[in-house]
Design a protein around this motif. Structure first.
Motif, PDB file in Angstrom:
ATOM      1  N   GLY A   1       0.712  -1.131   0.005  1.00 18.81           N
ATOM      2  CA  GLY A   1      -0.098   0.096  -0.172  1.00 18.81           C
ATOM      3  C   GLY A   1       0.846   1.209   0.066  1.00 18.81           C
ATOM      4  O   GLY A   1       1.949   1.283   0.448  1.00 18.81           O
ATOM      5  N   LEU A   2       0.319   2.367  -0.693  1.00 22.97           N
ATOM      6  CA  LEU A   2       1.086   3.729  -0.472  1.00 22.97           C
ATOM      7  C   LEU A   2       0.004   4.734   0.060  1.00 22.97           C
ATOM      8  O   LEU A   2      -1.050   4.971  -0.287  1.00 22.97           O
ATOM      9  N   HIS A   3       0.670   5.200   1.151  1.00 21.86           N
ATOM     10  CA  HIS A   3      -0.176   6.475   1.955  1.00 21.86           C
ATOM     11  C   HIS A   3       0.076   7.751   1.296  1.00 21.86           C
ATOM     12  O   HIS A   3       0.971   8.018   0.723  1.00 21.86           O
ATOM     13  N   ASN A   4      -1.054   8.648   1.272  1.00 23.30           N
ATOM     14  CA  ASN A   4      -0.721   9.916   0.920  1.00 23.30           C
ATOM     15  C   ASN A   4      -0.777  10.858   1.984  1.00 23.30           C
ATOM     16  O   ASN A   4      -1.379  10.716   3.208  1.00 23.30           O
ATOM     17  N   HIS A   5      -0.107  12.091   1.876  1.00 20.42           N
ATOM     18  CA  HIS A   5      -0.301  13.158   2.875  1.00 20.42           C
ATOM     19  C   HIS A   5      -0.795  14.287   1.963  1.00 20.42           C
ATOM     20  O   HIS A   5      -1.289  14.193   0.880  1.00 20.42           O
ATOM     21  N   GLN A   6      -0.716  15.414   2.570  1.00 24.17           N
ATOM     22  CA  GLN A   6      -1.220  16.748   1.749  1.00 24.17           C
ATOM     23  C   GLN A   6      -0.512  17.049   0.477  1.00 24.17           C
ATOM     24  O   GLN A   6      -0.863  17.744  -0.386  1.00 24.17           O
TER      25      GLN A   6
ATOM     26  N   PHE B   1      -7.741   0.544  -4.043  1.00 24.33           N
ATOM     27  CA  PHE B   1      -7.395   0.978  -2.466  1.00 24.33           C
ATOM     28  C   PHE B   1      -7.236  -0.126  -1.511  1.00 24.33           C
ATOM     29  O   PHE B   1      -8.054  -1.045  -1.959  1.00 24.33           O
ATOM     30  N   ILE B   2      -6.369  -0.167  -0.534  1.00 26.03           N
ATOM     31  CA  ILE B   2      -6.423  -1.095   0.437  1.00 26.03           C
ATOM     32  C   ILE B   2      -6.956  -0.685   1.964  1.00 26.03           C
ATOM     33  O   ILE B   2      -7.662  -1.520   2.682  1.00 26.03           O
ATOM     34  N   SER B   3      -6.933   0.576   2.140  1.00 26.47           N
ATOM     35  CA  SER B   3      -7.091   1.002   3.415  1.00 26.47           C
ATOM     36  C   SER B   3      -7.386   2.482   3.307  1.00 26.47           C
ATOM     37  O   SER B   3      -6.860   3.081   2.586  1.00 26.47           O
ATOM     38  N   ALA B   4      -7.703   3.029   4.630  1.00 24.29           N
ATOM     39  CA  ALA B   4      -7.924   4.631   4.809  1.00 24.29           C
ATOM     40  C   ALA B   4      -7.533   4.924   6.145  1.00 24.29           C
ATOM     41  O   ALA B   4      -7.787   4.024   7.220  1.00 24.29           O
TER      42      ALA B   4
ATOM     43  N   VAL C   1     -11.433  -0.611  -0.219  1.00 25.21           N
ATOM     44  CA  VAL C   1     -11.045  -0.503   1.004  1.00 25.21           C
ATOM     45  C   VAL C   1     -11.128  -1.899   1.751  1.00 25.21           C
ATOM     46  O   VAL C   1     -12.246  -2.004   1.975  1.00 25.21           O
ATOM     47  N   LYS C   2     -10.280  -2.248   2.293  1.00 22.82           N
ATOM     48  CA  LYS C   2     -10.244  -3.305   3.357  1.00 22.82           C
ATOM     49  C   LYS C   2     -10.134  -3.231   4.769  1.00 22.82           C
ATOM     50  O   LYS C   2     -10.889  -3.979   5.675  1.00 22.82           O
ATOM     51  N   ASN C   3      -9.478  -2.201   5.210  1.00 25.80           N
ATOM     52  CA  ASN C   3      -9.283  -1.746   6.505  1.00 25.80           C
ATOM     53  C   ASN C   3      -9.405  -0.472   6.729  1.00 25.80           C
ATOM     54  O   ASN C   3      -8.838   0.516   5.946  1.00 25.80           O
ATOM     55  N   PHE C   4      -9.894   0.006   7.893  1.00 25.86           N
ATOM     56  CA  PHE C   4     -10.042   1.581   8.162  1.00 25.86           C
ATOM     57  C   PHE C   4      -9.261   1.598   9.567  1.00 25.86           C
ATOM     58  O   PHE C   4      -9.432   0.935  10.416  1.00 25.86           O
ATOM     59  N   PHE C   5      -8.275   2.685   9.553  1.00 27.57           N
ATOM     60  CA  PHE C   5      -7.702   2.958  10.664  1.00 27.57           C
ATOM     61  C   PHE C   5      -7.850   4.407  11.055  1.00 27.57           C
ATOM     62  O   PHE C   5      -7.461   5.267  10.227  1.00 27.57           O
ATOM     63  N   VAL C   6      -8.365   4.672  12.233  1.00 32.87           N
ATOM     64  CA  VAL C   6      -8.442   5.975  12.677  1.00 32.87           C
ATOM     65  C   VAL C   6      -6.949   6.644  13.099  1.00 32.87           C
ATOM     66  O   VAL C   6      -6.472   5.764  13.797  1.00 32.87           O
TER      67      VAL C   6
ATOM     68  N   GLN D   1      -3.584   3.701   0.386  1.00 31.77           N
ATOM     69  CA  GLN D   1      -3.875   4.152   1.670  1.00 31.77           C
ATOM     70  C   GLN D   1      -4.530   5.572   1.624  1.00 31.77           C
ATOM     71  O   GLN D   1      -3.369   6.465   1.710  1.00 31.77           O
ATOM     72  N   PHE D   2      -5.730   5.838   1.747  1.00 27.52           N
ATOM     73  CA  PHE D   2      -6.359   7.402   1.776  1.00 27.52           C
ATOM     74  C   PHE D   2      -6.389   7.892   2.924  1.00 27.52           C
ATOM     75  O   PHE D   2      -6.806   7.359   3.873  1.00 27.52           O
ATOM     76  N   GLN D   3      -5.687   8.953   3.321  1.00 29.47           N
ATOM     77  CA  GLN D   3      -5.797   9.827   4.501  1.00 29.47           C
ATOM     78  C   GLN D   3      -6.700  10.903   4.166  1.00 29.47           C
ATOM     79  O   GLN D   3      -6.799  11.755   3.229  1.00 29.47           O
TER      80      GLN D   3
END
Length: 271
Positions: free
Chosen positions: A156-161, A211-214, A247-252, A188-190
Motif C-alpha cells: 500500500g502507499l499512503h498519501n499526505h497533503q 485502495f486497500i485501506s484508509a 478498501v479492506k481496513n479502516f484505521f483511525v 491508503q487514503f488519508q
C-alpha cells in the motif's frame, strides 16, 4: 446491504469481540506513540476497551527517532502476542521508503514475524520539483511492490497533503496513480485532505479497486480536528464509496482524545 458489507471480520478476533462489534475498526499507532513506547500491552488494552479491533503499527527500527525506539529490540513475535492478548489483530504496518529500498529482507523478516498481510509505505521520496520525478519514483515503487508480492504480502502507499498539490499542471496524486501498477500497489487514503477540499469518496469512485485501506480523521469547516462523525465529512458517502474503492481496513488516526468517540460513531454507523 449494510455499509459494513465490504469488510471482512478477521477470524482470529476473540469471540467476545465479534459479539460486541459487528465490523472491525482499527487505529494507527503513530498519534499515541508515546504511550505505545512506554506501555505497549497497556496501550493495546486501552484501545481495545475504546472499541478497536485492529491496529496498524509503524516499523520500530525505521521510526526509532519518531518515538518507537523502545520497541526496536522487542521481537515482532512478542509484539504480535501482546497485540493478540489485548484481543486485537495487526494486518498492516508502515515501512519507510528508505527501509523498503535498502533493508528489504530485514523488513520482510519483521513483517512475517508480526504476521502482516499489508506493507504500507508512508510516501515516495522524489525531490518534488517536477511531476516527472513523482512518476519515476512511482515506477521504482512498483518494483518494490513486486518483491513484496513475492514475499506473500500486499503493498500500500499512503498519501499526505503534499500529493494534493498541482505541479506542472497536474495533480500529483493523479500522476502517481497513473504511474503505479494497480495490480501491485493499492492506496491508503488519508481523509485529512478534506481540509484542502478533497474528498476520499471522489477518489474511491474515480479509481475503483485501487485502495486497500484508509486513515480516518474528521475536521470542522475551520480545520479543527474532531471525532469522526462530528466534522464536515459525509461518512455514509465515504463508506459506500470505500466499497467501490476496494478498501479492506479502516484505521483511525487522530489525537488521543478523539479515539473513543470515533470508534463509537463508526460502529454505530456500520452496525
Amino acid at each position: 446491504m449494510g455499509l459494513g458489507a465490504m469488510l471482512v471480520l478477521p477470524q482470529f478476533l476473540k469471540a467476545a469481540e465479534t459479539e460486541k462489534y459487528k465490523w472491525p475498526v482499527g487505529f494507527q499507532t503513530f498519534p499515541i506513540r508515546d504511550k505505545v513506547a512506554k506501555d505497549f500491552p497497556g496501550t493495546m488494552k486501552m484501545m481495545a476497551d475504546m472499541g478497536y479491533q485492529l491496529v496498524e503499527m509503524c516499523y520500530p527500527k525505521g521510526y526509532a527517532s519518531s518515538g518507537f525506539g523502545p520497541l526496536v529490540d522487542v521481537k515482532p513475535a512478542d509484539i504480535r502476542k501482546m497485540i493478540g492478548d489485548a484481543g486485537l489483530y495487526c494486518p498492516s504496518c508502515h515501512f519507510g521508503i528508505g527501509d523498503l529500498r535498502d533493508n528489504f529482507d530485514e523488513c520482510m523478516e519483521y513483517a512475517h514475524g508480526l504476521g502482516l498481510t499489508q506493507i504500507v509505505c508512508p510516501g515516495l521520496d522524489p525531490p518534488g520539483t517536477k511531476i516527472s520525478e513523482y512518476k519515476e519514483a512511482a515506477d521504482k515503487f512498483n518494483k518494490i511492490a513486486e518483491k513484496v508480492k513475492s514475499a506473500g504480502m500486499r503493498t500500500g502507499l499512503h498519501n499526505h497533503q503534499k500529493e494534493f498539490a498541482m505541479l506542472d499542471g497536474e495533480l500529483i496524486y493523479d500522476a502517481i496513480m497513473g504511474a503505479l501498477d494497480g495490480n501491485l500497489v493499492k492506496m491508503q487514503f488519508q481523509t485529512e485532505v478534506i481540509t484542502l477540499g478533497y474528498r476520499a469518496s471522489t477518489y474511491f469512485t474515480k479509481y475503483p479497486g485501487r485502495f486497500i485501506s484508509a486513515h480516518l480523521s474528521d475536521w470542522t469547516a475551520d480545520k479543527k480536528q474532531v471525532p469522526v462523525g462530528q466534522g464536515v465529512i459525509d461518512w455514509k458517502e465515504f463508506f459506500a464509496a470505500a466499497k467501490t474503492g476496494g478498501v479492506k481496513n479502516f484505521f483511525v488516526e487522530m489525537n488521543l482524545e478523539n479515539f473513543k468517540d470515533s470508534a463509537s460513531y463508526i460502529h454505530g454507523l456500520l452496525g
